[in-house]
Design an enzyme around this catalytic site. Structure first.
Site, PDB file in Angstrom:
ATOM      1  CD  GLU A   1      -2.840  -1.239   2.406  1.00  0.00           C
ATOM      2  OE1 GLU A   1      -2.680  -0.411   3.309  1.00  0.00           O
ATOM      3  OE2 GLU A   1      -3.735  -2.091   2.419  1.00  0.00           O
TER       4      GLU A   1
ATOM      5  CG  ASN B   1      -0.585  -7.027  -1.257  1.00  0.00           C
ATOM      6  OD1 ASN B   1      -1.180  -7.622  -2.162  1.00  0.00           O
ATOM      7  ND2 ASN B   1      -1.074  -6.924  -0.027  1.00  0.00           N
TER       8      ASN B   1
ATOM      9  CG  HIS C   1      -9.818  -6.068   0.935  1.00  0.00           C
ATOM     10  ND1 HIS C   1     -10.031  -7.181   1.736  1.00  0.00           N
ATOM     11  CD2 HIS C   1      -8.508  -5.764   1.065  1.00  0.00           C
ATOM     12  CE1 HIS C   1      -8.878  -7.513   2.329  1.00  0.00           C
ATOM     13  NE2 HIS C   1      -7.942  -6.682   1.938  1.00  0.00           N
TER      14      HIS C   1
ATOM     15  CD  GLU D   1      -4.498  -7.964   1.976  1.00  0.00           C
ATOM     16  OE1 GLU D   1      -5.393  -7.249   2.462  1.00  0.00           O
ATOM     17  OE2 GLU D   1      -3.293  -7.663   2.044  1.00  0.00           O
TER      18      GLU D   1
ATOM     19  CG  ASP E   1     -12.634  -9.265   2.235  1.00  0.00           C
ATOM     20  OD1 ASP E   1     -12.661  -8.305   1.432  1.00  0.00           O
ATOM     21  OD2 ASP E   1     -12.160  -9.178   3.382  1.00  0.00           O
TER      22      ASP E   1
END
Ligand code: XIL
Length: 341
Positions: free
Chosen positions: A137, A180, A216, A246, A248
């Protein structure tokens, strides 16, 4: 459907047969204390990532001191059960130790601190972690200030990113090193900035191997998957590996049956897209069960973002993933069914 055995949570053999590192973010404490969770994880995943146990703050509560008990326990669990481990995360602006933020450092001191941290953590697990998120990030959405304010940017300057990859490569030359980020999955300003960053790093000979897309997602505002596929392809064309790191798919609560079906479609479609992209052989979901997801704590009013419900029962989302794995193209090449390194 006719001819298919009843759907259960055992996706692990399907993923392995498809040559995919497929797994979940988890924590040493839940693995240690919750037997039902553990059993579900072991039939479902062939890979794990530490949700928090390898982050700098949790690892180093006091200056000069590391507490590896949780991380070691998680590594031992993985080794005992033949799970691969993805490493998350070395250099990030969040979850830093309080002692770090409390002091002033010269650029040289901050560089040495970052180097020491990378060597300490990667060195301890050298050869046991196949992929590491080295920098997480680092990019903002603001066009004029592409690099995010952080302890590392403020103390070291923009070169902290290249330095982190160089140190990481020294610390474990066989680990695949990833940049990432989130919100950079589709074709947009942020993914353009990520693209430019990693292209420049590669051009400068910085040892970066891959890009992680966090994924996400909000089911009510789903990503444009054609754009995701195009973004994956342009990164793959740079010679980089890719990973969904990651995933979701959060729902506004209370979720309806229709919401759960939409979620299942998104899970299927994203995984099917990944399975069509040879450069992307890793698909990690950010948790196993809705009982333990980070989503309700970070997105007010949202939840139900994971493939198993709070009672560990499979949701339509799980069947979506399962369907994608069953339709996976056969692994090409040697005929080996092992996930790629
Ligand atoms: C989250 C964890 O899930 C939470 O338990 C923790 O409190 C905060 O961090 N992007 C990342 C992850 O790279 O490390 C974050 O994990 C979620 C967003």
């Amino acid at each position: 459907m006719f001819g298919e055995p009843p759907a259960g949570p055992a996706l692990r053999p399907l993923a392995t047969a498809a040559g995919l590192n497929f797994g979940v973010a988890t924590n040493a404490d839940v693995v240690r204390t919750d037997a039902a969770y553990r059993e579900t994880l072991l039939v479902y995943a062939n890979t794990i990532v530490a949700e928090n146990d390898l982050k700098f703050g949790p690892l180093s509560p006091r200056l000069g001191h590391y507490d590896f008990r949780r991380a070691d326990a998680l590594m031992a669990f993985a080794a005992d059960h033949g799970l691969k481990v993805r490493g998350h995360v070395l250099v990030w602006h969040h979850q830093l130790p309080d002692w770090l933020k409390a002091a002033d450092y010269t650029p040289e001191q901050a560089r040495e601190l970052m180097r020491a941290h990378i060597f300490t953590v990667m060195g301890r697990y050298r050869g046991q972690i196949f992929q590491w998120d080295v920098v997480n990030e680092a990019i903002t959405n603001a066009p004029r200030t592409p690099l995010r304010q952080s302890f590392w940017l403020d103390t070291i300057g923009p070169e902290y990113i290249a330095l982190a990859f160089r140190y990481a490569h020294e610390a474990d030359p066989n680990a695949k090193l990833f940049y990432n980020d989130y919100g950079a999955e589709e074709l947009n300003r942020k993914s353009d900035a990520v693209y430019k960053l990693v292209r420049d790093l590669k051009q400068q000979g910085v040892p970066i191997n891959g890009v992680g897309l966090q994924c996400h997602f909000d089911v009510a505002a789903p990503p444009n998957l054609e754009a995701v596929a195009a973004n994956l392809q342009r990164l793959a064309d740079l010679g980089l590996e890719l990973a969904v790191t990651e995933f979701d798919a959060r729902l506004h609560l209370p979720a309806s049956a229709a919401d759960l079906e939409k979620q299942a479609a998104l899970e299927h479609d994203l995984l099917a897209l990944v399975l069509r992209q040879p450069a992307c052989r890793t698909f990690m979901v950010w948790g196993l069960t809705d009982a333990r997801s980070w989503v309700p704590g970070f997105y007010r009013g949202y939840g139900d973002a994971l493939p198993f419900d709070a009672m560990l029962a499979p949701k339509p989302a799980l069947y979506g993933l399962q369907r994608a794995l069953r339709q996976a193209p056969p692994v090409s090449g040697s005929g080996s069914a092992r996930p790629m390194r």
